[in-house]
Design an enzyme around this catalytic site. Structure first.
Site, mmCIF file in Angstrom:
data_model
loop_
_atom_site.group_PDB
_atom_site.id
_atom_site.type_symbol
_atom_site.label_atom_id
_atom_site.label_comp_id
_atom_site.label_asym_id
_atom_site.label_seq_id
_atom_site.Cartn_x
_atom_site.Cartn_y
_atom_site.Cartn_z
ATOM 1 N N CYS A 68 49.888 37.444 40.733
ATOM 2 C CA CYS A 68 49.883 38.333 39.560
ATOM 3 C C CYS A 68 51.295 38.727 39.147
ATOM 4 C CB CYS A 68 49.056 39.585 39.845
ATOM 5 S SG CYS A 68 47.295 39.246 40.026
ATOM 6 N N HIS A 86 50.831 38.578 32.800
ATOM 7 C CA HIS A 86 49.629 37.762 32.990
ATOM 8 C C HIS A 86 48.460 38.548 32.422
ATOM 9 C CE1 HIS A 86 49.105 40.385 36.464
ATOM 10 N NE2 HIS A 86 47.836 39.992 36.513
ATOM 11 N N HIS A 111 44.224 39.684 31.847
ATOM 12 C CA HIS A 111 42.903 39.929 32.401
ATOM 13 C C HIS A 111 41.978 40.296 31.260
ATOM 14 C CE1 HIS A 111 43.941 39.942 36.658
ATOM 15 N NE2 HIS A 111 45.007 40.652 36.357
ATOM 16 N N HIS A 141 43.106 43.524 23.286
ATOM 17 C CA HIS A 141 44.012 42.466 22.834
ATOM 18 C C HIS A 141 45.482 42.908 22.852
ATOM 19 C CE1 HIS A 141 40.176 40.907 21.323
ATOM 20 N NE2 HIS A 141 40.722 39.730 21.540
ATOM 21 N N GLU A 165 38.327 44.176 37.048
ATOM 22 C CA GLU A 165 39.364 43.177 36.766
ATOM 23 C C GLU A 165 38.736 41.794 36.894
ATOM 24 O OE1 GLU A 165 43.400 41.534 38.861
ATOM 25 O OE2 GLU A 165 43.055 43.689 38.909
#
Length: 127
Positions: free
Chosen positions: A16, A22, A24, A67, A111
């Site tokens: 991660c 990154h 999710h 987003h 998550e």
């Protein structure tokens, strides 16, 4: 974490840890306390109007987080590490400001199907 070296970040966060971030697709579940101590509106028969609840969720969760790159687009995460734990705290704090006092019981953030955080405010967490 901005407080750690690159090597420490890699050791702590593993895959991660990415300098470019990154992603999710978090899922959040809320449990509104429906204890009998809360007043059920005699006209609507509800503790909280579901239309109002949807608006609160839109304002507290979707608008600031949906987003978005949490680290770059959400001011809260400029100084707070964007872990799932801190996402749960962020959602709790935002919802607590909008919901009637005493109605928010817990926030549960997924998550993944295996990594789930439950937050019940400042008290000790147990499920």
């Amino acid at each position: 974490s901005k407080s750690l070296s690159d090597e420490e970040n890699l050791k702590l966060f593993g895959k991660c840890n990415n300098p470019n971030g990154h992603g999710h697709n978090y899922k959040a579940r809320l449990l509104i306390s429906l204890l009998f101590s809360l007043q059920i509106d005699p006209v609507s028969g509800m503790v909280i109007n579901l239309t109002d609840l949807k608006e609160y969720m839109q304002e507290a969760i979707m608008e600031p987080l949906d987003h978005k790159n949490l680290d770059k687009d959400v001011p809260y995460f400029a100084e707070v590490v964007s872990t799932t734990e801190n996402v749960a705290v962020f959602i709790w704090e935002n919802l607590k400001q909008l919901l009637p006092m005493g109605t928010l019981y817990k926030v549960k953030v997924y998550e993944t199907d295996q990594n789930i955080v439950v937050y019940k405010g400042e008290e000790t967490i147990s499920e």
